[in-house]
Design an enzyme around this catalytic site. Structure first.
Site, short mmCIF file in Angstrom:
data_model
loop_
_atom_site.label_atom_id
_atom_site.label_comp_id
_atom_site.label_asym_id
_atom_site.label_seq_id
_atom_site.Cartn_x
_atom_site.Cartn_y
_atom_site.Cartn_z
N HIS A 201 0.81 -1.22 0.00
CA HIS A 201 0.00 0.00 0.00
C HIS A 201 0.85 1.28 0.00
CE1 HIS A 201 0.49 0.01 4.39
NE2 HIS A 201 0.05 1.25 4.39
N LYS A 205 0.59 5.54 -2.08
CA LYS A 205 0.61 6.86 -1.43
C LYS A 205 1.12 7.91 -2.41
CE LYS A 205 1.45 4.94 3.18
NZ LYS A 205 0.50 5.36 4.19
N GLU A 239 6.34 4.29 14.08
CA GLU A 239 4.93 4.29 14.50
C GLU A 239 4.87 4.46 16.01
OE1 GLU A 239 2.19 1.67 11.93
OE2 GLU A 239 3.99 0.49 12.27
N ASP A 258 7.52 -7.51 8.40
CA ASP A 258 6.24 -6.79 8.27
C ASP A 258 6.38 -5.57 7.37
OD1 ASP A 258 3.55 -6.08 8.85
OD2 ASP A 258 4.21 -4.71 10.42
N HIS A 263 7.54 -2.32 2.26
CA HIS A 263 7.44 -0.86 2.15
C HIS A 263 8.82 -0.17 2.06
CE1 HIS A 263 3.47 -1.91 3.20
NE2 HIS A 263 3.51 -1.72 4.50
N LYS A 361 7.73 0.05 16.33
CA LYS A 361 6.46 0.36 16.98
C LYS A 361 6.78 1.05 18.30
CE LYS A 361 4.01 -2.34 14.11
NZ LYS A 361 3.03 -1.82 13.15
C1 BG6 Z 1 1.23 -2.35 7.37
C2 BG6 Z 1 1.88 -3.09 8.52
O1 BG6 Z 1 1.68 -2.86 6.14
O2 BG6 Z 1 1.54 -0.97 7.43
C3 BG6 Z 1 1.47 -2.48 9.84
O3 BG6 Z 1 1.50 -4.46 8.49
C4 BG6 Z 1 1.68 -0.99 9.85
O4 BG6 Z 1 2.18 -3.09 10.91
C5 BG6 Z 1 1.05 -0.34 8.61
O5 BG6 Z 1 1.10 -0.46 11.02
C6 BG6 Z 1 1.37 1.13 8.54
O6 BG6 Z 1 0.74 1.72 7.44
P1 BG6 Z 1 0.63 3.30 7.31
O7 BG6 Z 1 0.04 3.52 5.97
O8 BG6 Z 1 -0.22 3.75 8.45
O9 BG6 Z 1 2.04 3.81 7.43
#
Ligand code: BG6
Length: 509
Positions: A201, A205, A239, A258, A263, A361
């Site tokens: 995802h 963005k 995060e 993860d 990403h 995290k």
């Molecule tokens: C996800 C992870 O792919 O991305 C999560 O599995 C993470 O652990 C999330 O919290 C964060 O996404 P974003 O778009 O809020 O940065």
């Protein structure tokens, strides 16, 4: 000659005009999960609200629950009310909801997949969905083989001239190179690669796509975008949230698998790759594949990587528990919630430039950024006391939440003789553009329905990312519990030592 990725008619289209999906249906497996509720259903509503879905659209939920179509509709309704980005409009909702169906069943139940096929056929006839179907696997990867097999057996995966059948898969794409290969083989045995859409995802963005615009639409940056000028690159995804409630997914996976494998390595690829011949999907993928093939972890791995696990601490004003006190994690869990690695990119452009990637995290704040930190000027014709506070120049691509770009450079302090100190020059999306950015899932779901593959990593990218990460994961295996770090801090001491050893400092975003 017209190839699927070079269609002259398509090229004549005004690219500023939004493209609207053609008639189709989306089937979500894993409809009761968090992702479906928080991201997928709201994104579908937002697309409808923006006029980007066709009138002939259907959404089908598949799950074990004993629900009628109306119960499913109610679940979507609540998800939209709580999580949609755009305002609720009754007329949009009513039109969309007419296309909701629910099929009850388990993944190993042949009869359920026959019912699914019947439901889709009926929708084709009644709603005009045209036999075009996207199957969204928002389910654990261990269930991919059985669902793919069922889609094959029921004829739903069949590729035909006048209609399409696509599969959308969510990470994790395996847990190492070997398992990713197995998974890809299973999926590709049913769906040809051009019908497989792997969701990362981050690629949806706006700020991530802007990395390419910044680099290749301007003359300003590219000449200095290399080892002659760049000292090192820092990619941070921090995060502030913990993992309460996500143990089922996260325990045994950890921060590197993860988010670094997908990403952060994708962010590295976009930052480090060469200019593609065009933004066609194949050209873009070719450059990403090339740069990922040249990327590897810096040795020795025990000194160039770090892992940590959060312990109790303070997040703002709130006292928060450590990972092992959060429900669902085994007291011996060795899952890392913080990971940092050092990569090198062996190309003429980047040789000798460390790329530091970190994620965690329960860090002090939520922020994702790519920072290019530049070398010091070769000579400073100032008295050293006048430049004591001067750091290195930096170009920071602020991916989220405060989307924009910062340039950090030295400037004369007013009034003093010739004292130079760092200042920031900021570009912010919020003030430069009137439009709000769509959610990543809106863009990606629409691209699946349009059959636009540019923003989806292909098989080879996924495998190369594991090839980069596997040696680090192997070095970590058997090391026991990761180093604890207090919640609300920037990670364990080893993460700082890792960069200090190379004479660098982490930025404080
Ligand atoms: C996800 C992870 O792919 O991305 C999560 O599995 C993470 O652990 C999330 O919290 C964060 O996404 P974003 O778009 O809020 O940065």
């Amino acid at each position: 000659m017209t190839t699927p990725w070079h269609n002259p008619l398509r090229d004549k289209r005004d690219k500023r005009m939004p493209r609207i999906a053609g008639p189709c249906g989306v089937v979500i497996f894993g409809v009761t999960g968090d992702l479906a509720r928080k991201k997928l259903m709201p994104a579908i509503y937002d697309l409808a609200n923006r006029g980007l879905l066709p009138p002939s659209f259907a959404l089908v939920g598949f799950a074990r629950r004993d629900w009628a179509d109306e119960d499913f509709g109610q679940v979507v309704y609540e998800a939209v009310q709580q999580h949609a980005r755009t305002p609720f409009r009754q007329e949009v909702w009513d039109r969309l909801a007419e296309g909701f169906r629910f099929v009850q069943g388990t993944f190993d139940d042949d009869a359920a997949f026959e019912r699914l096929a019947e439901t889709l056929n009926k929708l084709d006839a009644e709603r005009g969905t045209g036999g075009n179907h996207a199957f969204y696997l928002s389910i654990p990867p261990k269930a991919f083989p059985v669902v793919c097999e069922q889609l094959h057996k029921s004829g739903l995966a069949r590729q035909q001239e006048d209609r399409w059948s696509r599969v959308v898969i969510e990470k994790p794409f395996g847990h190492d190179l070997a398992s990713a290969r197995e998974l890809n083989a299973v999926v590709n045995s049913v769906f040809p690669e051009e019908s497989v859409f792997r969701i990362d995802h981050y690629l949806g963005k706006e700020t991530v796509q802007n990395i390419l615009a910044l680099r290749f639409a301007n003359e300003l940056y590219e000449p200095i975008w290399n080892a002659h000028y760049v000292d090192h690159v820092q990619i941070t995804m921090a995060e502030d949230i913990g993992l309460g409630g996500r143990a089922g997914y996260y325990d045994g996976i950890g921060a590197a698998r993860d988010v670094i494998q997908n990403h952060l390595i994708q962010l590295l690829a976009l930052t480090a790759m060469e200019e593609p011949v065009s933004f066609g999907p194949h050209e873009l993928q070719a450059e990403k594949i090339k740069v990922l093939s040249a990327t590897r972890p810096l040795q020795p791995l025990n000194l160039t990587s770090a892992r940590g696990q959060y312990s109790a601490g303070w997040q703002g004003n709130e006292k928060v528990p450590g990972l092992l006190d959060e429900g669902g994690f085994s007291p011996e869990s060795t899952t890392e919630t913080f990971a940092a690695i050092t990569l090198e990119v062996d190309t003429r452009r980047w040789a000798g430039v460390p790329f530091f990637l970190r994620t965690g995290k329960r860090l002090p704040r939520r922020v994702t950024e790519v920072a290019l930190v530049f070398k010091r000027a070769p000579h400073l014709p100032f008295d050293s006391t006048m430049t004591e506070e001067l750091g290195k120049n930096a170009l920071v691509l602020r991916i989220q939440p405060d989307e924009g770009i910062t340039m950090r450079f030295g400037s004369k302090v007013p009034g003093s003789a010739m004292e130079v100190r760092d200042v920031n020059m900021d570009f912010s999306y919020g003030s430069a553009f009137a439009e709000d950015s769509p959610e990543a899932y809106e863009r990606l779901i629409l691209d699946v329905l349009l059959g636009e593959p540019s923003l989806f990593p292909v098989n080879a990218e996924v495998e190369l990312s594991w090839k980069i990460l596997d040696p680090v994961l192997d070095a970590w295996a058997g090391q026991g519990r990761p180093e604890p770090y207090e919640s609300g801090t920037w990670g364990p001491p080893s993460a700082f030592e890792m960069v200090h050893r190379l004479d660098r400092e982490w930025r404080r975003p």
